[in-house]
Design a protein around this motif. Structure first.
Motif, PDB file in Angstrom:
ATOM      1  N   LEU A  66      61.970  10.184  81.348  1.00  0.00           N
ATOM      2  CA  LEU A  66      62.139  10.253  82.790  1.00  0.00           C
ATOM      3  C   LEU A  66      61.889  11.693  83.222  1.00  0.00           C
ATOM      4  CD1 LEU A  66      65.473   8.234  82.967  1.00  0.00           C
ATOM      5  CD2 LEU A  66      63.221   7.378  83.646  1.00  0.00           C
ATOM      6  N   ALA A  67      61.922  11.937  84.535  1.00  0.00           N
ATOM      7  CA  ALA A  67      61.733  13.304  85.028  1.00  0.00           C
ATOM      8  C   ALA A  67      62.933  14.189  84.722  1.00  0.00           C
ATOM      9  CB  ALA A  67      61.459  13.283  86.525  1.00  0.00           C
ATOM     10  N   ASP A  68      64.049  13.578  84.320  1.00  0.00           N
ATOM     11  CA  ASP A  68      65.276  14.295  84.002  1.00  0.00           C
ATOM     12  C   ASP A  68      65.568  14.132  82.509  1.00  0.00           C
ATOM     13  OD1 ASP A  68      68.399  14.101  83.612  1.00  0.00           O
ATOM     14  OD2 ASP A  68      68.085  15.338  85.403  1.00  0.00           O
ATOM     15  N   ALA A  69      65.612  15.217  81.784  1.00  0.00           N
ATOM     16  CA  ALA A  69      65.782  15.161  80.327  1.00  0.00           C
ATOM     17  C   ALA A  69      67.126  14.578  79.934  1.00  0.00           C
ATOM     18  CB  ALA A  69      65.619  16.562  79.733  1.00  0.00           C
ATOM     19  N   ASP A  70      68.185  14.938  80.670  1.00  0.00           N
ATOM     20  CA  ASP A  70      69.512  14.416  80.348  1.00  0.00           C
ATOM     21  C   ASP A  70      69.557  12.903  80.531  1.00  0.00           C
ATOM     22  OD1 ASP A  70      72.368  14.845  79.703  1.00  0.00           O
ATOM     23  OD2 ASP A  70      72.684  14.162  81.767  1.00  0.00           O
ATOM     24  N   ALA A  71      68.956  12.412  81.614  1.00  0.00           N
ATOM     25  CA  ALA A  71      68.921  10.970  81.849  1.00  0.00           C
ATOM     26  C   ALA A  71      68.094  10.268  80.779  1.00  0.00           C
ATOM     27  CB  ALA A  71      68.355  10.675  83.237  1.00  0.00           C
ATOM     28  N   THR A  72      67.018  10.902  80.349  1.00  0.00           N
ATOM     29  CA  THR A  72      66.201  10.317  79.278  1.00  0.00           C
ATOM     30  C   THR A  72      67.034  10.123  78.021  1.00  0.00           C
ATOM     31  OG1 THR A  72      64.202  11.388  80.130  1.00  0.00           O
ATOM     32  CG2 THR A  72      64.153  10.652  77.843  1.00  0.00           C
ATOM     33  N   CYS A 126      72.192   0.177  87.251  1.00  0.00           N
ATOM     34  CA  CYS A 126      73.389   1.031  87.234  1.00  0.00           C
ATOM     35  C   CYS A 126      73.106   2.440  86.745  1.00  0.00           C
ATOM     36  CB  CYS A 126      74.459   0.396  86.345  1.00  0.00           C
ATOM     37  SG  CYS A 126      74.026   0.288  84.584  1.00  0.00           S
ATOM     38  N   ALA A 127      71.835   2.788  86.513  1.00  0.00           N
ATOM     39  CA  ALA A 127      71.506   4.080  85.917  1.00  0.00           C
ATOM     40  C   ALA A 127      71.203   5.147  86.954  1.00  0.00           C
ATOM     41  CB  ALA A 127      70.320   3.938  84.967  1.00  0.00           C
ATOM     42  N   GLY A 128      71.379   4.830  88.245  1.00  0.00           N
ATOM     43  CA  GLY A 128      71.182   5.823  89.290  1.00  0.00           C
ATOM     44  C   GLY A 128      69.742   6.030  89.700  1.00  0.00           C
ATOM     45  N   LEU A 129      68.811   5.225  89.164  1.00  0.00           N
ATOM     46  CA  LEU A 129      67.402   5.376  89.516  1.00  0.00           C
ATOM     47  C   LEU A 129      67.111   4.632  90.816  1.00  0.00           C
ATOM     48  CD1 LEU A 129      65.840   4.888  85.981  1.00  0.00           C
ATOM     49  CD2 LEU A 129      66.029   7.027  87.266  1.00  0.00           C
ATOM     50  N   PRO A 130      66.379   5.250  91.737  1.00  0.00           N
ATOM     51  CA  PRO A 130      66.189   4.658  93.059  1.00  0.00           C
ATOM     52  C   PRO A 130      65.114   3.580  93.080  1.00  0.00           C
ATOM     53  CG  PRO A 130      65.042   6.739  92.951  1.00  0.00           C
ATOM     54  CD  PRO A 130      65.783   6.596  91.634  1.00  0.00           C
ATOM     55  N   TYR A 131      65.142   2.798  94.151  1.00  0.00           N
ATOM     56  CA  TYR A 131      64.109   1.783  94.402  1.00  0.00           C
ATOM     57  C   TYR A 131      62.760   2.476  94.543  1.00  0.00           C
ATOM     58  CZ  TYR A 131      62.073  -2.463  96.453  1.00  0.00           C
ATOM     59  OH  TYR A 131      61.323  -3.587  96.692  1.00  0.00           O
ATOM     60  N   ARG A 132      61.741   1.939  93.861  1.00  0.00           N
ATOM     61  CA  ARG A 132      60.430   2.587  93.913  1.00  0.00           C
ATOM     62  C   ARG A 132      59.356   1.574  93.534  1.00  0.00           C
ATOM     63  NH1 ARG A 132      59.354   8.775  92.705  1.00  0.00           N
ATOM     64  NH2 ARG A 132      57.087   8.841  92.916  1.00  0.00           N
ATOM     65  N   ASN A 133      58.561   1.155  94.511  1.00  0.00           N
ATOM     66  CA  ASN A 133      57.530   0.149  94.275  1.00  0.00           C
ATOM     67  C   ASN A 133      56.121   0.605  94.644  1.00  0.00           C
ATOM     68  OD1 ASN A 133      59.418  -1.667  93.421  1.00  0.00           O
ATOM     69  ND2 ASN A 133      59.087  -3.156  95.030  1.00  0.00           N
ATOM     70  N   LEU A 134      56.008   1.516  95.588  1.00  0.00           N
ATOM     71  CA  LEU A 134      54.691   1.803  96.144  1.00  0.00           C
ATOM     72  C   LEU A 134      53.745   2.407  95.118  1.00  0.00           C
ATOM     73  CD1 LEU A 134      55.657   3.101  99.697  1.00  0.00           C
ATOM     74  CD2 LEU A 134      55.096   0.782  98.964  1.00  0.00           C
ATOM     75  N   ASP A 135      54.277   3.054  94.087  1.00  0.00           N
ATOM     76  CA  ASP A 135      53.421   3.672  93.077  1.00  0.00           C
ATOM     77  C   ASP A 135      52.503   2.653  92.413  1.00  0.00           C
ATOM     78  OD1 ASP A 135      55.738   5.366  93.557  1.00  0.00           O
ATOM     79  OD2 ASP A 135      55.008   6.618  91.918  1.00  0.00           O
ATOM     80  N   TRP A 136      53.007   1.441  92.200  1.00  0.00           N
ATOM     81  CA  TRP A 136      52.140   0.430  91.584  1.00  0.00           C
ATOM     82  C   TRP A 136      51.495  -0.495  92.612  1.00  0.00           C
ATOM     83  CZ3 TRP A 136      54.037  -4.332  92.729  1.00  0.00           C
ATOM     84  CH2 TRP A 136      55.417  -4.471  92.914  1.00  0.00           C
ATOM     85  N   GLU A 137      52.082  -0.639  93.790  1.00  0.00           N
ATOM     86  CA  GLU A 137      51.459  -1.486  94.811  1.00  0.00           C
ATOM     87  C   GLU A 137      50.107  -0.926  95.248  1.00  0.00           C
ATOM     88  OE1 GLU A 137      53.596  -3.068  98.089  1.00  0.00           O
ATOM     89  OE2 GLU A 137      55.521  -2.831  97.090  1.00  0.00           O
ATOM     90  N   LEU A 151      57.911   6.024  85.631  1.00  0.00           N
ATOM     91  CA  LEU A 151      59.241   6.451  85.193  1.00  0.00           C
ATOM     92  C   LEU A 151      59.282   7.946  84.875  1.00  0.00           C
ATOM     93  CD1 LEU A 151      60.271   3.429  82.983  1.00  0.00           C
ATOM     94  CD2 LEU A 151      61.407   4.190  85.066  1.00  0.00           C
ATOM     95  N   ALA A 152      58.196   8.481  84.387  1.00  0.00           N
ATOM     96  CA  ALA A 152      58.153   9.908  84.067  1.00  0.00           C
ATOM     97  C   ALA A 152      58.261  10.768  85.322  1.00  0.00           C
ATOM     98  CB  ALA A 152      56.859  10.241  83.320  1.00  0.00           C
ATOM     99  N   ARG A 153      58.073  10.149  86.506  1.00  0.00           N
ATOM    100  CA  ARG A 153      58.221  10.865  87.775  1.00  0.00           C
ATOM    101  C   ARG A 153      59.563  10.571  88.439  1.00  0.00           C
ATOM    102  NH1 ARG A 153      52.638   8.927  88.292  1.00  0.00           N
ATOM    103  NH2 ARG A 153      53.277   7.213  89.649  1.00  0.00           N
ATOM    104  N   MET A 154      60.370   9.707  87.846  1.00  0.00           N
ATOM    105  CA  MET A 154      61.622   9.292  88.470  1.00  0.00           C
ATOM    106  C   MET A 154      62.807  10.050  87.879  1.00  0.00           C
ATOM    107  SD  MET A 154      61.095   5.142  88.846  1.00  0.00           S
ATOM    108  CE  MET A 154      62.677   4.918  89.678  1.00  0.00           C
TER     109      MET A 154
END
Length: 666
Positions: free
Chosen positions: A288-294, A306-317, A332-335
């Motif tokens: 992920l973009a955050d090493a600790d979260a990774t 429940c992992a705190g990652l936000p809604y994100r669809n437009l990147d693939w749409e 995910l590497a940008r989230m």
């Protein structure tokens, strides 16, 4: 997955309950029933007249006369509960805004009736225009009980609303009139869904389908291990004669998640992985973009919301057509998390897609990620359950008996959704790309009700392994939680498990009540049928338990909402885009993440062309004078707001938690 955009965004209805209410799902249905009275995850409160609510954890409360004002932890976002003495809803709302903010309501965008629910009757919902350039949700709900009004005002930053959906559900679910006693079906015996009750259900479905202008709807109902009804209403394509039935394929969107976590449960049972296996261990290179979260991210965190990652669809749409499965890991590497692990419910699709691909890789490491997932689903789910028609192959699905996707066009009429947009799901298919039908999904629901046994009695999965997915991972409301790709609602005292699917012009829901042996699958080929995802299960409960009649009110309110929305759309937007607006557009724009946007002009029409699809556009002048462009198509994406920056002309696209700026390109 959830539908990502509509012309007038609406809050998705989630029936949720609280984390920690039940932690021993394998104990059986009786244990579920005993949890209905567990305390809510927050602080109970009352308005001056005794109407109850729950203040979510970390929110603050202030009182201003007849107004109770609840502030979100981030600040700058409020829910106000205001009592009013008024003759009608509009007067009540005007009084409430004055009591809350010392001013009249903001400019009105839409006013529609509300369904009767939770003791409230005759309510109305008012939606307002946000100030120029401010992503904000402004609305008021005027609710009535015993001839008196209470108004709920939502004054929320869009990012906070997206992040705090569970808290908003908790406030809404808990808000009830003084003295109101909720229905409770725990321990009660469900009535047999006999021929008379099935006819009542069929009448409701056909009447609702016509009222909501849903071209086609297919449904299946099981009780005590027997299919008591399977069939279809309407047609596969608006204006055509071919009917839908129990064999018709629909794109089931986020119901795919439940099937994906079933595959993962099978791999866990085989000892191929654990729910707490670190993702980076199962798939080296994951980040992920955050090493600790990774480092913290486990398999379960990808599918628990429940992992705190936000809604994100437009990147693939907006990605290129036929993008590979690896696009999920690029996204995910940008989230990065916007809240701590376990702190808030945030429904999001890229992590769930990653979960399926990781599972496929564990099962078949020699195959490409997408091929490995497809093979894992075939061998672990579709073949054992005899789901012979379910597929991820769009070409195979869109031959013969399948339902075309429908939405509302710029003229307010039902229209086909561009099939190229549906195909964008294939790259992220573990989260929402399966095609299926009533018969196949009833086999899945039967497995859940049978505790992991197939229809012939053979053991497919140990009951404890199956129900591990049912356990609460994150609170989603007063009496609801999200598990591992599954929702649970305990608001009626008895567990209702489900998962819905929303994608452009398709809607689906799978629901079952373990304590009562009842399950239902409902599939629709239009975005206008959204309310039936909740209204059909409600109607079944009315038939099985003589519950309070609310389903018809839900449909009536949704139909009125749809009519008002269409009229507002026709009034606000000009199609084709107005000449003066179109003249200000640059020929070409680019966004680092979403790619290129080309502006094409032909015979007075302006089209936006993206990597995989294109659309004609309409235009309007938004709040504060900004020009906005939206697709003159069925189920358009969010509007593009025209502007300027130091780099040149811009078009800005926003969803609830993300902003994408397309900048003029040479």
């Amino acid at each position: 997955m959830s539908q990502t955009a509509s012309f007038f965004p609406f809050a998705l209805l989630f029936k949720r309950c609280l984390l920690g209410v039940f932690l021993a799902c394998a104990a059986g249905p009786a244990a579920w029933a005993q949890t209905a009275a567990a305390p809510a995850s927050g602080t109970p409160g009352q308005t001056p007249s005794g109407h109850g609510f729950v203040l979510p954890k970390d929110w603050t409360e202030a009182r201003r006369g007849r107004a109770v004002v609840l502030q979100a932890p981030e600040g700058g976002s409020w829910i106000a509960l205001v009592e009013a003495e008024a003759g009608d809803a509009a007067q009540a709302v005007a009084q409430a805004w004055t009591a809350y903010a010392g001013r009249p309501p903001p400019p009105l965008r839409l006013a529609v009736p509300l369904a009767n629910a939770n003791g409230w009757v005759g309510g109305h919902h008012f939606l307002y225009r946000a100030p120029a350039g401010e992503p904000r949700q402004l609305s008021a709900r005027a609710l009535r009980s015993g001839g008196r009004w209470v108004v709920r005002i939502d004054d929320l930053a869009a990012a906070v609303a997206g992040k705090r959906q569970a808290d908003l559900n908790l406030i809404g679910d808990s808000f009830a009139p003084a003295g109101h006693v909720r229905e409770n079906f725990a321990g009660r015996k469900a009535q047999t869904l006999d021929a008379g009750k099935i006819e009542a259900l069929k009448t409701f479905l056909e009447r609702s389908r016509r009222s909501l202008e849903v071209p086609g709807l297919s449904i299946g109902v099981i009780q005590d291990g027997q299919v008591v009804y399977r069939g279809g209403f309407g047609v596969r394509e608006h204006g055509k004669r071919a009917p839908v039935d129990a064999d018709t394929l629909y794109l089931i969107a986020s119901n795919t998640k439940s099937l994906t976590t079933l595959m993962l449960a099978k791999l866990v049972d085989e000892g191929r992985l654990r729910w707490d296996t670190p993702v980076a261990e199962a798939l080296p290179g994951f980040e992920l973009a955050d090493a600790d979260a990774t480092a913290k991210m486990q398999i379960r965190h990808l599918v628990c919301a429940c992992a705190g990652l936000p809604y994100r669809n437009l990147d693939w749409e907006f990605a290129p057509a036929n993008s590979p499965a690896s696009i999920v890991f690029d996204i995910l590497a940008r989230m990065r998390p916007t809240s701590a692990f376990g702190a808030s419910y945030q429904y999001t699709n890229p992590p769930a897609a990653a979960a399926g691909y990781v599972g496929g890789h564990v099962a078949y490491p020699e195959l490409e990620l997408g091929a490995a997932y497809d093979r894992a689903m075939a061998t672990r789910v579709f073949e054992p359950l005899r789901m012979t028609r379910t597929t991820f192959d769009f070409d195979r699905a869109m031959r013969g008996n399948f339902a075309r996707s429908h939405g509302v066009g710029i003229d307010g009429r039902i229209a086909l959704v561009d099939p190229r947009r549906d195909r964008q799901m294939h790259a992220v298919r573990p989260t929402g790309g399966a095609w299926s039908n009533v018969d196949d999904l009833l086999a899945y629901v039967s497995l859940e009700l049978n505790g992991g046994r197939l229809s012939d009695g053979r053991r497919y999965l140990p009951e404890a392994a199956l129900r591990e997915r049912w356990k609460p991972q994150i609170a989603t409301g007063r009496d609801a939680w999200y598990g591992l790709g599954l929702d649970t609602d305990m608001s009626s005292g008895t567990p209702m498990l489900f998962h819905g699917g929303r994608l452009y012009g398709q809607r689906s829901n799978m629901v079952w009540w373990p304590e009562h042996g009842i399950g239902v699958v409902v599939l629709m080929n239009s975005s206008t049928g959204n309310v039936l995802m909740d209204a059909v299960p409600r109607k079944l409960m009315e038939l099985a338990f003589d519950a309070q009649p609310e389903a018809d009110s839900m449909v009536a309110a949704a139909a009125a909402n749809e009519r008002a929305t269409r009229e507002a759309r026709r009034r606000d937007w000009g199609a084709p885009a107005r000449r003066g607006h179109a003249a200000a557009l640059a020929p070409r724009y680019r966004n680092e993440l979403l790619g290129e946007l080309r502006v094409e002009r032909s015979r007075g029409e302006v089209r936006f062309r993206f990597a995989a699809w294109d659309m004609p556009v309409a235009s309007r002048v938004g709040a504060g004078g900004a020009v906005e462009f939206s697709g003159a198509i069925a189920s358009p994406p969010y509007p593009f707001v025209a502007g300027r920056s130091a780099a040149g002309r811009t078009l800005t696209l926003r969803d609830a938690q993300n902003e994408y700026v397309f900048t003029e390109a040479p």
